[in-house]
Design an enzyme around this catalytic site. Structure first.
Site, PDB file in Angstrom:
ATOM      1  N   SER A 142      -9.677  -0.933  -2.442  1.00 12.99           N
ATOM      2  CA  SER A 142      -9.737  -0.934  -0.989  1.00 12.99           C
ATOM      3  C   SER A 142      -9.352   0.457  -0.491  1.00 12.99           C
ATOM      4  CB  SER A 142      -8.755  -1.989  -0.465  1.00 12.99           C
ATOM      5  OG  SER A 142      -8.704  -1.992   0.942  1.00 12.99           O
ATOM      6  N   GLY A 174      -5.637  -8.394  -2.197  1.00 10.97           N
ATOM      7  CA  GLY A 174      -4.406  -7.687  -2.528  1.00 10.97           C
ATOM      8  C   GLY A 174      -3.630  -7.378  -1.265  1.00 10.97           C
ATOM      9  N   LYS A 200     -12.162   0.089   4.827  1.00  7.12           N
ATOM     10  CA  LYS A 200     -11.537  -0.495   6.003  1.00  7.12           C
ATOM     11  C   LYS A 200     -12.239   0.084   7.228  1.00  7.12           C
ATOM     12  CE  LYS A 200      -8.210  -3.005   4.289  1.00  7.12           C
ATOM     13  NZ  LYS A 200      -8.034  -4.409   4.668  1.00  7.12           N
ATOM     14  N   GLU A 244     -15.973  -8.362   5.562  1.00  8.78           N
ATOM     15  CA  GLU A 244     -14.752  -9.190   5.509  1.00  8.78           C
ATOM     16  C   GLU A 244     -14.079  -9.278   6.876  1.00  8.78           C
ATOM     17  OE1 GLU A 244     -12.268  -7.977   2.271  1.00  8.78           O
ATOM     18  OE2 GLU A 244     -10.500  -9.039   3.015  1.00  8.78           O
ATOM     19  N   ASP A 254     -10.893 -13.827   5.110  1.00  8.64           N
ATOM     20  CA  ASP A 254      -9.580 -13.536   4.535  1.00  8.64           C
ATOM     21  C   ASP A 254      -8.543 -14.230   5.423  1.00  8.64           C
ATOM     22  OD1 ASP A 254      -7.137 -12.367   3.828  1.00  8.64           O
ATOM     23  OD2 ASP A 254      -7.825 -10.313   3.872  1.00  8.64           O
ATOM     24  N   LYS A 292     -14.264  -1.104  -1.165  1.00  9.68           N
ATOM     25  CA  LYS A 292     -14.143  -1.745   0.149  1.00  9.68           C
ATOM     26  C   LYS A 292     -13.613  -0.728   1.151  1.00  9.68           C
ATOM     27  CE  LYS A 292     -10.630  -4.953   1.654  1.00  9.68           C
ATOM     28  NZ  LYS A 292      -9.999  -6.248   1.367  1.00  9.68           N
ATOM     29  N   ASP A 348     -14.042  -4.174   5.532  1.00 11.14           N
ATOM     30  CA  ASP A 348     -13.029  -5.138   5.980  1.00 11.14           C
ATOM     31  C   ASP A 348     -12.508  -4.693   7.334  1.00 11.14           C
ATOM     32  OD1 ASP A 348     -11.003  -6.958   6.338  1.00 11.14           O
ATOM     33  OD2 ASP A 348      -9.902  -6.448   4.501  1.00 11.14           O
ATOM     34  N   LYS A 377      -5.916 -15.027  -1.360  1.00 10.78           N
ATOM     35  CA  LYS A 377      -4.627 -14.370  -1.573  1.00 10.78           C
ATOM     36  C   LYS A 377      -3.608 -15.493  -1.689  1.00 10.78           C
ATOM     37  CE  LYS A 377      -5.639 -10.248   1.191  1.00 10.78           C
ATOM     38  NZ  LYS A 377      -5.558  -9.689   2.569  1.00 10.78           N
TER      39      LYS A 377
HETATM   40  C1  NPQ Z   1      -6.770  -7.061   3.309  1.00  9.81           C
HETATM   41  N1  NPQ Z   1      -5.394  -5.616   1.804  1.00  9.81           N
HETATM   42  O1  NPQ Z   1      -7.567  -7.383   2.462  1.00  9.81           O
HETATM   43  C2  NPQ Z   1      -5.423  -6.427   2.966  1.00  9.81           C
HETATM   44  C3  NPQ Z   1      -4.760  -5.927   4.156  1.00  9.81           C
HETATM   45  C4  NPQ Z   1      -3.416  -5.299   4.042  1.00  9.81           C
HETATM   46  C5  NPQ Z   1      -5.825  -4.124  -0.035  1.00  9.81           C
HETATM   47  O2  NPQ Z   1      -7.092  -4.139   1.900  1.00  9.81           O
HETATM   48  C6  NPQ Z   1       1.434  -4.067   3.724  1.00  9.81           C
HETATM   49  C7  NPQ Z   1       1.372  -5.430   3.588  1.00  9.81           C
HETATM   50  C8  NPQ Z   1       0.294  -3.357   3.913  1.00  9.81           C
HETATM   51  C9  NPQ Z   1       0.146  -6.080   3.630  1.00  9.81           C
HETATM   52  C10 NPQ Z   1      -2.135  -3.295   4.133  1.00  9.81           C
HETATM   53  C11 NPQ Z   1      -6.169  -4.622   1.319  1.00  9.81           C
HETATM   54  C12 NPQ Z   1      -0.943  -3.993   3.948  1.00  9.81           C
HETATM   55  C13 NPQ Z   1      -1.022  -5.368   3.819  1.00  9.81           C
HETATM   56  C14 NPQ Z   1      -3.338  -3.968   4.154  1.00  9.81           C
HETATM   57  C15 NPQ Z   1      -2.256  -5.991   3.865  1.00  9.81           C
HETATM   58  O3  NPQ Z   1      -7.025  -7.342   4.457  1.00  9.81           O
HETATM   59 MG    MG Z   2      -8.880  -8.418   4.204  1.00 13.64          MG
END
Ligand code: NPQ
Ligand code: MG
Length: 375
Positions: A139, A294, A167, A217, A242, A165, A192, A266
């Site tokens: 990501s 994650g 953002k 996403e 998600d 992925k 995402d 998750k």
């Molecule tokens: C998602 N994760 O899929 C999340 C969002 C995310 C790897 O994109 C601290 C705690 C920081 C939780 C950053 C990825 C974070 C977090 C991103 C969750 O939407």
């Molecule tokens: Mg997400």
């Protein structure tokens, strides 16, 4: 039959600096701060990690809230229930508490780790893993320039990641993704939005629909299904949910409504590893592909995500990236990506890893012990 008795639970906050800031539509992080739980069950101990963050931005829970919920309600309920012969008893004992799925998941993980260690079984075998290695994606946070984002992506592709992925957020979407797509015509790409858009942005998603993405996403509301169903009906690109999927019931509803064609699982978001296996099962029965997300987990949560990624219905690379994607020094021995873009699923007893004592010491603050109250 394996039986353990939880004597006490230690709660601590750990902080790990990130190798680079991670920016999403909901904020920017430079350090990962989370709660770690250590369950003391006499002969065995177990570790769990809470996926909540410092502030309730991704979801409704946050570290301080999760700590109080655990210390006051969840841990005492598990302690009061006596011996545990089946990890599902954890779920039952905390069922009276509404919500707080991230806090519940952390406690379930720690008890499950201890229980599996007592029986000498691995988490992967317990949940039904069918692979020893899993393909991994990565990501990529929002960067200030497209060139900076491309540099970062080229670095990940050189390491072997099998899906990238991006953002996105309003103002940094179609143009950025289009430029990445032009430069990388054959790379499996997804985006995402972390719920940053509304149905009024439908034309924007129709433009993204032309870019050959693997999925889009969580484009719309964090608690929405119906707007997503209307949007999905207009797109060829699968929508992946998600935030909107809080449990297996939501997963069934989302699929039946046509709100998504892919699900990001998750365990922390759905209240634990056991519920995550039910989301997986519900999706699998309906032919819906899933992958494991994650939350910038330390090696503790990373180990459990890898075990889940080895389930048979997980047919897409997840956000189960290597430790070095996020941290200079993980709390556990680092998880390393093979040049073929796969990572090994931990196979030792329990979750298969433990924090390194010096790393744990150096990154911990606010340690609290919760013991069984005197009758
Ligand atoms: C998602 N994760 O899929 C999340 C969002 C995310 C790897 O994109 C601290 C705690 C920081 C939780 C950053 C990825 C974070 C977090 C991103 C969750 O939407
Ligand atoms: Mg997400």
């Amino acid at each position: 039959m394996t039986e353990i008795t939880v004597r006490s639970v230690e709660l601590r906050e750990v902080g790990l600096p990130l190798v680079r800031p991670f920016r999403t539509s909901f904020g920017e992080e430079t350090e990962k701060r989370c709660l770690l739980l250590r369950v003391d069950a006499g002969d065995v101990t177990g570790w769990g990690e809470c996926v909540a963050d410092v502030e309730p931005r991704y979801g409704e829970e946050w570290n301080d809230g999760a700590r109080v919920c655990l210390a006051r309600f969840l841990v005492p309920s598990v302690l009061a229930g006596g011996p545990i012969s089946d990890p599902a008893q954890v779920t039952e004992r905390v069922r009276w508490v509404r919500g707080h799925r991230m806090a519940k998941a952390a406690l379930e993980m720690a008890v499950l780790d201890a229980w599996l260690r007592a029986g000498g079984a691995s988490l992967a075998s317990y949940v039904g893993a069918v692979r020893e290695r899993v393909p991994c994606g990565v990501s990529v946070g929002i960067a200030s320039t497209v060139d900076a984002m491309l540099d970062e992506i080229h670095g990940y592709l050189a390491k072997g990641y099998r899906r990238v992925k991006l953002k996105i957020e309003p103002g940094r979407d179609v143009e950025v993704v289009g430029r990445v797509r032009d430069e990388l015509p054959d790379t499996p790409l997804s985006v995402d939005a972390n719920a940053a858009y509304t149905p009024a942005d439908t034309p924007l998603f129709e433009a993204l629909d032309e870019l050959g993405l693997v999925m889009i996403e969580q484009p719309l509301g964090h608690d929405d299904l119906t707007d997503h169903a209307r949007l999905q009906a207009r797109l060829r690109t699968p929508i992946c949910l998600d935030e909107s999927i809080r449990n297996a019931h939501d997963a069934v509803a989302a699929v039946e409504l046509g709100a998504c064609r892919v699900i990001n699982i998750k365990p922390g978001r759905v209240g634990g590893l056991l519920e995550a296996t039910r989301v997986h099962g519900a999706a699998r029965e309906r032919g819906v592909p899933v992958w494991i997300g994650g939350m910038l987990e330390t090696g503790i949560g990373r180990a459990t995500n890898l075990a889940m990624a080895a389930l048979p219905g997980v047919t897409m690379p997840g956000d189960t990236s290597a430790s070095e994607r996020y941290f200079h020094h993980d709390l556990t021995p680092p998880f390393v990506l093979d040049p073929d873009g796969t990572m090994a699923v931990p196979s030792g007893p329990g979750i298969g890893v433990e924090p390194l004592p010096d790393r744990l010491e150096a990154s911990s603050s606010g340690i609290q012990l919760v013991e069984r109250s005197a009758e």
